[in-house]
Design an enzyme around this catalytic site. Structure first.
Site, PDB file in Angstrom:
ATOM      1  N   VAL A  75     143.141 -26.762 -51.688  1.00 34.56           N
ATOM      2  CA  VAL A  75     142.048 -26.147 -50.926  1.00 34.56           C
ATOM      3  C   VAL A  75     141.191 -25.274 -51.833  1.00 34.56           C
ATOM      4  CG1 VAL A  75     141.465 -24.649 -48.989  1.00 34.56           C
ATOM      5  CG2 VAL A  75     143.393 -26.223 -48.797  1.00 34.56           C
ATOM      6  N   ALA A 133     142.464 -16.470 -59.691  1.00 37.37           N
ATOM      7  CA  ALA A 133     143.790 -15.995 -60.078  1.00 37.37           C
ATOM      8  C   ALA A 133     144.824 -17.073 -59.764  1.00 37.37           C
ATOM      9  CB  ALA A 133     144.132 -14.702 -59.350  1.00 37.37           C
ATOM     10  N   LYS A 147     148.054 -18.318 -42.483  1.00 35.08           N
ATOM     11  CA  LYS A 147     148.532 -18.085 -41.116  1.00 35.08           C
ATOM     12  C   LYS A 147     149.843 -17.291 -41.102  1.00 35.08           C
ATOM     13  CE  LYS A 147     150.215 -22.412 -42.225  1.00 35.08           C
ATOM     14  NZ  LYS A 147     149.604 -23.414 -43.123  1.00 35.08           N
ATOM     15  N   VAL A 178     144.215 -21.586 -38.592  1.00 38.77           N
ATOM     16  CA  VAL A 178     144.907 -22.185 -37.435  1.00 38.77           C
ATOM     17  C   VAL A 178     144.746 -23.693 -37.367  1.00 38.77           C
ATOM     18  CG1 VAL A 178     144.963 -22.294 -34.910  1.00 38.77           C
ATOM     19  CG2 VAL A 178     144.862 -20.090 -36.056  1.00 38.77           C
ATOM     20  N   GLY A 188     142.562 -25.874 -39.520  1.00 39.40           N
ATOM     21  CA  GLY A 188     141.815 -26.517 -40.590  1.00 39.40           C
ATOM     22  C   GLY A 188     140.318 -26.466 -40.380  1.00 39.40           C
ATOM     23  N   ILE A 215     138.553 -27.377 -37.823  1.00 34.41           N
ATOM     24  CA  ILE A 215     138.061 -27.250 -36.452  1.00 34.41           C
ATOM     25  C   ILE A 215     137.461 -25.858 -36.223  1.00 34.41           C
ATOM     26  CG2 ILE A 215     138.669 -27.369 -34.017  1.00 34.41           C
ATOM     27  CD1 ILE A 215     141.092 -29.064 -34.816  1.00 34.41           C
ATOM     28  N   ASP A 219     155.418 -23.034 -38.561  1.00 34.86           N
ATOM     29  CA  ASP A 219     153.979 -23.065 -38.845  1.00 34.86           C
ATOM     30  C   ASP A 219     153.183 -22.911 -37.554  1.00 34.86           C
ATOM     31  OD1 ASP A 219     151.607 -24.008 -40.751  1.00 34.86           O
ATOM     32  OD2 ASP A 219     151.496 -25.254 -38.951  1.00 34.86           O
ATOM     33  N   LYS A 278     150.556 -19.773 -35.932  1.00 35.07           N
ATOM     34  CA  LYS A 278     149.228 -20.085 -35.402  1.00 35.07           C
ATOM     35  C   LYS A 278     149.109 -19.694 -33.930  1.00 35.07           C
ATOM     36  CE  LYS A 278     148.628 -23.862 -38.708  1.00 35.07           C
ATOM     37  NZ  LYS A 278     148.579 -25.324 -38.920  1.00 35.07           N
TER      38      LYS A 278
END
Length: 434
Positions: free
Chosen positions: A15, A44, A105, A132, A134, A136, A201, A205
């Site tokens: 990402v 970094a 998250k 939460v 991506g 969207i 995960d 979220k």
């Protein structure tokens, strides 16, 4: 022309590299939108020698001195993940007057209030649209677009890995372990998939969604969590026979407690959903969130929930907003936690159960099973008996209950497990979305 807005990247993986590349490739477009150029002052990373040609950054732009980099930045984009040192670095960034954008998250679910307070004290922006779902656009609509409405319930598929697994099981009849291996080979699941398949995960979220939707601080520790590892191909087949599909859901809802006061119920667990429900058609590794409000009614947000470019899209949207405020003054909306609603335990949740039993095949058993439900005040909505096996003298029962408290339903299941006529409680799943 305004002075450049200095941007620091914490982390430059899939990402982070996508964000860095887009910031450079579309520099002129971002400058026009913001009113000043964006200048990446560094990234970094743990290992500056690791090749990262996809980022478009030169070798001398990488550093292991994250704290020194943060101190020189106007905006800090945190994409390193984990709790520490991410938490310490973001607090340092805010105290230095830098706006913060994160997709973390886990950090928000555990330490969100601390970060909100730090942003408020320093008067800086704190954005996390990518945390939460991506790509969207979900959190900003909840926080801003629906600020004049009242949200009743949020139901979401917010983990692409588990949705890929359950969808593939539904379409092929394969067992979970086999599909999980395939998901790992395709890159949908990590080598250690625990955070996904155990629901952790999605739990983080759900805490973020509940906090925003209901103006209440909700920690991931307050979210009831169950994963998908107990789901079998037989569960999938049984769901299909009743017109349902199994999904791992994050559910956040405003409820009324026993005293008539408002409260929240926030939970993550697999559940049967009618195939007619919009969330039932979400396939592969996609995410979707179904929001029910007082004025707008029912809203659906759908799209890719992970991946470099999709997640970068959400991060860059936050960057533009924060940079605009840096150039022209002002600040985006901060935390809204005025409601302060209590979070109920899972036992208080009103839900329905699907229960698959193995029972002795003889007269009177159905009545005995029904008596167990009646003793706990639980009403049976439907009961279906499978073909009895003469070789074992047993039969399979599929039961769906009417709505009751989760505590009453759980007590019913406990009684069934020790009942003389019940050989096994093969499966217990909640039913949502009816």
């Amino acid at each position: 022309m305004s002075e450049p807005v200095r941007v620091a990247l914490l982390g430059c993986g899939v990402v982070g590299s996508a964000v860095a590349r887009r910031l450079q490739e579309r520099a002129g477009e971002f400058e026009a939108r913001i009113g000043a150029p964006l200048q990446i002052i560094g990234a970094a990373v743990r290992d500056i020698e690791k090749p990262r040609p996809e980022s478009g950054l030169s070798h001398d732009q990488f550093t292991t001195d994250a704290k020194g980099l943060v101190a020189r930045a106007d905006l800090v984009i945190e994409l390193m993940g984990g709790l520490e040192p991410a938490r310490e670095l973001l607090l340092h960034a805010m105290s230095s007057g830098a706006g913060v954008i994160t997709a973390n998250k886990l950090l928000l679910g555990e330490n969100g209030p601390e970060l909100y307070e730090a942003a408020e004290r320093s008067g800086v922006d704190f954005y996390y649209e990518a945390a939460v779902a991506g790509a969207i656009p979900l959190l900003r609509p909840l926080h801003v677009s629906l600020a004049g409405d009242s949200v009743h319930r949020v139901t979401g598929i917010v983990n692409g890995t588990t949705n890929f697994i359950l969808d593939k099981m539904d379409r092929t009849g394969a067992e979970l372990a086999d599909v999980l291996r395939e998901a790992q080979e395709l890159g949908y699941a990590e080598t250690d998939p625990t955070a996904d398949v155990e629901g952790y995960d999605a739990r983080a979220k759900a805490a973020i969604l509940a906090s925003l939707a209901f103006h209440t601080r909700v920690s991931s520790r307050e979210v009831h969590c169950e994963g998908i590892m107990a789901i079998t191909s037989e569960d999938i087949r049984a769901a299909r026979m009743t017109g349902h599909v199994i999904k791992l859901l994050a559910i956040c809802e405003r409820v009324t407690d026993a005293d008539g006061d408002a409260a929240l119920n926030v939970r993550v667990h697999p559940a049967l959903m009618p195939r007619s429900h919009p969330l039932a058609s979400v396939r592969e590794a996609y995410n979707a969130v179904f929001v029910q409000t007082e004025l707008a009614g029912e809203l659906m947000f759908y799209g890719p929930g992970a991946g470099g470019d999709p997640t970068a899209s959400a991060v860059l949207g936050d960057v533009v907003q924060a940079a605009r405020h840096r150039v022209s003054g002002g600040r985006g909306p901060g935390e809204s936690a005025y409601a302060g609603l209590p979070v109920q335990s899972i036992g208080s949740a009103l839900t329905r159960y699907f229960i698959r039993l193995e029972v002795d095949d003889r007269p009177g058993v159905l009545a005995q099973v029904a008596n167990v439900f009646g003793a706990e005040g639980v009403s049976i909505e439907s009961m279906r008996q499978g073909v009895a096996r003469s070789d074992t003298g047993r039969a399979t029962l599929h039961l769906v209950t009417h709505e009751a408290t989760d505590a009453a339903l759980a007590r019913t299941v406990d009684l069934l497990r020790v009942h003389d006529d019940v050989t096994a409680v093969a499966s217990v799943l909640r039913v949502e979305g009816a």
